[in-house]
Design a protein around this motif. Sequence first.
Motif, mmCIF file in Angstrom:
data_model
loop_
_atom_site.group_PDB
_atom_site.id
_atom_site.type_symbol
_atom_site.label_atom_id
_atom_site.label_comp_id
_atom_site.label_asym_id
_atom_site.label_seq_id
_atom_site.Cartn_x
_atom_site.Cartn_y
_atom_site.Cartn_z
ATOM 1 N N ARG A 419 49.151 21.865 16.100
ATOM 2 C CA ARG A 419 49.852 20.582 16.149
ATOM 3 C C ARG A 419 51.334 20.755 15.827
ATOM 4 O O ARG A 419 52.200 20.105 16.422
ATOM 5 C CB ARG A 419 49.183 19.630 15.154
ATOM 6 N N ALA A 420 51.651 21.643 14.878
ATOM 7 C CA ALA A 420 53.046 21.842 14.468
ATOM 8 C C ALA A 420 53.884 22.475 15.567
ATOM 9 O O ALA A 420 55.113 22.343 15.558
ATOM 10 C CB ALA A 420 53.094 22.705 13.208
ATOM 11 N N GLN A 421 53.261 23.158 16.507
ATOM 12 C CA GLN A 421 53.994 23.839 17.566
ATOM 13 C C GLN A 421 54.362 22.911 18.719
ATOM 14 O O GLN A 421 55.129 23.292 19.590
ATOM 15 C CB GLN A 421 53.172 25.009 18.101
ATOM 16 N N LEU A 422 53.811 21.705 18.730
ATOM 17 C CA LEU A 422 54.077 20.775 19.821
ATOM 18 C C LEU A 422 55.408 20.087 19.604
ATOM 19 O O LEU A 422 55.822 19.813 18.481
ATOM 20 C CB LEU A 422 52.973 19.725 19.914
ATOM 21 N N SER A 423 56.083 19.787 20.719
ATOM 22 C CA SER A 423 57.349 19.072 20.658
ATOM 23 C C SER A 423 57.578 18.385 21.985
ATOM 24 O O SER A 423 57.126 18.841 23.028
ATOM 25 C CB SER A 423 58.510 20.026 20.358
#
Length: 628
Positions: A419-423
């Motif tokens: 989730r943290a890698q999404l942008s």
Amino acid sequence: MGVRSTTVGRIVGSAVLAAALVASCGQGTAGPTEPTPSPSATGPASLTCPPPDATLPASATRLWDAALTLADADRTDEAVEVAVEALAASGGRLPAERCEDAAALLDPEPKAEKWWDTARTVTEDWLKIWWAWAAVIAAVVLAGFAAIVRLPSWRRRRRWPALRIGSLDVDTAATGEDLGDRLASTIRSHLAGADKPNRLPSLRLAEPTDAEIERLPMDPVPEQVSWLVSAARWLRGRNTLHMHVLLGEPDQRTRTISCTVRLDEPSGRPVRRRGGVVPDGVREDLIEIPYAGSEPTTDDYASLAGFAAVWLATEVADIRGTRGPFADRTGTWFWNAHRHFLLGIRATRHEDVGHARFQYLRALEAHRKAADHDDGVPGRFFEAELNAAVVLGIAKNHALWPTGVRELEALAGSLASERAQLSGSADDHLRTRLDGLRLRAELNLVILRLNILTRRWLVGGEGRDDAAVRDLEQSLATLRATAEQSRAEDHLRRRVTLYARALELGIAEVASGWDRTRGCGSDAGLTRATADLLDRLDELPTMMRPHVVYSLACVWARRYARRGLSGARRAAARDRAVELLGQAVTANPDLRRWAPEEPAFFRLTGHEPFQKVIAKPEEKQAEAAEPA
């Protein structure tokens, strides 16, 4: 100077030149004159420029000047006539000044027309018949456009035009059941998003269709515009497909029912695969599912519709080239992975936990194997990983529970990292899916840890483990923080938040009651918290309400199991637990099978009212029939 000769001018000039040459010959016989060219050399091609100091009669000079002036004014025909007179007056001689221009006036060789003159002439001719040319050009453009848009590479793309299922045929002759209309309408409702196959009344398990699997237009065409739609479909050609579902005979040996699904072109030919992860061949598959009774029921056959709908959605995603977005919504686009995942959900609903775990693991294996050959669709099938861990937590073999905790912890960490890698806004749908899965993973982690500690306390009789209690409280805090920050669907976050409130009450009972005789809190406070949750049940779907009530029954059962309570308080807690359990199993009889294995109810197993609540309906009827 550019001069354009005409046919008339050349003819007249040649005639006058010949006459002048004859006259020159006559003068030569009468007396001595200037030498003149011989008759064989007096043609226009033999005209040569005189020496610069040569002179002509005054009249011939004036005529040559007039001819050249007319030529400069682009009055060519008049210039040629005057030049002929000047040639005759000068005895067939050219003027010394501008000799080449004078010779060009009498040149019999035609000059090529300029290209713009030719283009102007052709354009004028075309304009006279413009309507015919316009019709020809329009026909050519339309034919070319029709040929292009009928190509599969153009037609079956994601955005325009949309792939359409033109018809859905269900053949049930082999079963002897009249199920065609029911199966067809169920498949349509799945694809339209009106219903979702294999829905579970639980927040704990992931489904293959938490997001809509696909929206395919399958509505009937109004008769008033059928001719227009038919013309559009002809133009769209191969963008319309036809689905066929053929039910097979039940297999009594393997106790399975099956159906064959296939996609056809409008021409009747099967749609074929063209390389890729899935082998080449016809887009056709056999779907088999087990049934539990002695004979398959109508509901068993109807459950095939959910499998057929997901199969169709995966095939359409492959045809349209939208495998990546489809995998972002559902976890994977590979049909074999979805097949085993759906079978795992079906086994979970029938409480066959071992077979469910086996099917989820096979779904993961199928996804990994196919993903190795498809670089364009990376990622993990988190839904199968979640369910494979959850079924360990609901297994009756309690030795598997710690393994479930470890798998859920690892999965929650992986989902948080992913989730943290999404942008960017382009990942919104994927972000929503990952947040929903993380909420489920952390909810299951809290439930499983609570059950483990409750069992250690009430069943195992172990001493208090403060580190384990702190881990449980930390898990609850993490669940709350995730629910507040999550971008999962609103309805999912509201349900998890409400469910977590019931878990909080249970955790408080464990934290304050495990090996402690004081600080148990007032019964009035727990009563108010229970009443508050019961008043908020309307915020939950009907299928989820019994589970919250069941959790509250567990809370009161833990209160009853605490030491240090007076007899009246313990009796009140026991009666309240039995009352809430009765409400839960009345609303959802399936919970009756889980109550005997629930760690929180361990101290109630010998209580007669509790046994009556969890007794099966047939056992109650037999007991009522016995004589007093």
